[in-house]
Design an enzyme around this catalytic site. Structure first.
Site, mmCIF file in Angstrom:
data_model
loop_
_atom_site.group_PDB
_atom_site.id
_atom_site.type_symbol
_atom_site.label_atom_id
_atom_site.label_comp_id
_atom_site.label_asym_id
_atom_site.label_seq_id
_atom_site.Cartn_x
_atom_site.Cartn_y
_atom_site.Cartn_z
ATOM 1 N N ALA A 1 -29.288 -110.474 -13.576
ATOM 2 C CA ALA A 1 -28.282 -109.401 -13.633
ATOM 3 C C ALA A 1 -27.885 -108.989 -12.317
ATOM 4 C CB ALA A 1 -28.979 -108.149 -14.552
ATOM 5 N N GLU A 2 -26.772 -109.122 -11.927
ATOM 6 C CA GLU A 2 -26.137 -108.675 -10.581
ATOM 7 C C GLU A 2 -25.112 -107.395 -10.817
ATOM 8 O OE1 GLU A 2 -25.525 -110.390 -7.364
ATOM 9 O OE2 GLU A 2 -26.204 -112.588 -7.725
ATOM 10 N N THR A 3 -25.502 -106.365 -10.225
ATOM 11 C CA THR A 3 -24.515 -105.282 -10.422
ATOM 12 C C THR A 3 -24.005 -104.706 -9.062
ATOM 13 O OG1 THR A 3 -26.535 -103.726 -9.804
ATOM 14 C CG2 THR A 3 -26.346 -104.267 -12.116
#
Ligand SMILES: [Zn+2]
Length: 462
Positions: A294-296
């Site tokens: 998960a890249e935020t």
């Protein structure tokens, strides 16, 4: 960004925040019965200076702050939180730490496990912050009796390691202290590129995650990164072809991306950009647990600050993580072994199988893959008098991998039965019965442990 951002007062401020949060949550649940004492009211005035994060923090943690926070959660909630030390110190000798969270946390009771980690890349600080905040949030909510969290922690265990690349974090750089990108060092599909390390699994940081996922039944694994708006799943390379569980992976990633916001895309990692040797690819093919990167990141044009990258993103992150926890708790998303064993017996499952890098030019000049062994094992204890157990496990049927002894096999649809070998043992380790178990995703298989029961209380001869 400067690393030394925290003051000596920070710890006090943080746990003011915790006190306020849990006390307010408790008040919300028990408005009439809970007395509004001075000790509850006092910190509320100070809360105005704090952020809405579960910790109330307004700035990035130092390494000491992370360790203090984990220690505090353990000491405040010993029934809910246990400390975890990963087995391999970093290349500069630092300890990698985490916590385990579930109700009755010390019991080896066969719950499925959700593993979430931050900071494979030591300069992606929000990834560690949000991982740590989620841990504090879960514990606060569980302690306050939040019904959703209580129900989920009744069915699943959560393992949180906020900083896996501790050296990188301390030096605020992407790589480890050996100048390796630890998220290129996982052995499965590994290639010798400039940052992938001298050999597969050369880095203790990567071996720690291997240990973490092969000493428990982790059916969901989320690794946090910054700074793109994307939720990724295997494969890493187009030539590997889609995975056998593409629908399940895409479904979980999509639900997470929806929580993160309209700018986020759920897709396989290969279609984002191609890489090799990343955590999620090995994790999925070694365990069949759903493995997600998960890249935020704040929206385009928004300045990247603690406020925008952590405070504003956290409420969405919490909902995304809850999808991981819900997935973990769901019986359709793991396999189950049931049966009846003698009280106080120890059950163990284990399997070992070969996995492969991609073909690359070896020292002898030939081009071929390198093999490595993945050994997966877990144990369960049976304190209950009736000896009945239900053990949530990774399926024995693992996806046939794209990286094999003969090279890359792109078009695979099947699964290989890597049977669990279940042993029923006395607490001293004496093995009384051995049973091979094949069990598929969503399936429940009962094992007959009569032989173990029959011999459990017999005195050994001689
Ligand atoms: Zn990253």
């Amino acid at each position: 960004m400067s690393r030394i951002t925290s003051s000596p007062q920070k710890r006090g401020r943080l746990f003011h925040g915790l006190t306020v949060t849990s006390a307010l949550a408790a008040l919300a649940l028990l408005p009439a019965a809970f007395p509004a004492t001075a000790s509850v009211e006092a910190p509320v005035t100070e809360a105005a200076a704090e952020s809405p994060l579960p910790s109330g923090n307004t700035d990035y943690r130092t390494l000491a702050d992370y360790e203090t926070d984990m220690d505090q959660l353990v000491s405040d909630h010993p029934d809910l939180v246990e400390p975890l030390t990963l087995p391999f110190p970093t290349s500069s000798g630092r300890t990698v730490r985490g916590i385990e969270i579930t109700d009755n946390v010390s019991a080896k009771d066969g719950k499925p496990v959700f593993v979430t980690v931050g900071m494979h890349h030591g300069n992606e600080w929000p990834s560690g912050e949000m991982t740590m905040e989620y841990a504090i949030d879960l514990v606060n909510r569980a302690a306050a009796g939040d019904p959703e969290v209580t129900a989920l922690l009744d069915q699943a265990r959560v393992v949180v390691v906020p900083i896996v690349n501790v050296d990188g974090f301390v030096n605020n750089r992407r790589q480890t202290d050996t100048n390796v990108d630890m998220n290129r060092n996982y052995g499965f599909g590994w290639l010798p590129i400039s940052t992938s390390g001298a050999e597969p699994w050369s880095e203790p940081e990567a071996r720690n995650i291997e240990w973490l996922l092969t000493t428990r039944q982790a059916t969901t694994f989320v690794t946090q990164h910054t700074c793109i708006q994307v939720v990724l799943y295997p494969p890493l390379q187009l030539k590997a072809g889609p995975t056998q569980d593409v629908d399940r992976l895409h479904d979980l990633a999509s639900r997470m991306a929806t929580h993160y916001g309209p700018g986020y895309i759920a897709r396989d990692s290969a279609h984002d950009y191609e890489t090799t040797g990343e955590a999620i690819d090995w994790a999925y093919f070694a365990t069949r647990g759903l493995a997600i990167t998960a890249e935020t990141c704040p929206d385009r044009g928004v300045e990247r600050t603690f406020e925008t990258q952590v405070v504003d993103t956290y409420p969405e992150h919490r909902l995304a993580m809850n999808e991981g926890l819900i997935n973990t708790a769901s019986p359709e998303q793991h396999a189950t072994i049931t049966g009846k064993a003698p009280k106080d017996a120890v059950l163990r499952i284990e399997r070992s199988f070969e996995m492969y890098t991609q073909p690359f030019t070896q020292e002898d000049g030939t081009e071929r893959p390198e093999a490595f062994t993945t050994t997966h094992t877990s144990e369960m204890e049976l304190p209950h008098p009736n000896g009945k157990f239900s053990w949530a496990v990774n399926p024995s049927y693992l996806p046939t991998p794209p990286y094999q002894a003969e090279g890359i096999v792109p078009d695979r649809t099947g699964f290989d039965d890597e049977q669990w070998i279940l042993t029923c043992e006395r607490p001293d380790g004496t093995v009384l019965q051995t049973v091979p178990v094949s069990v598929d995703l969503g399936e429940s298989v009962e094992v007959n442990l009569q032989e173990c029961k029959k011999n459990f209380h017999k005195k050994s001869i001689g």
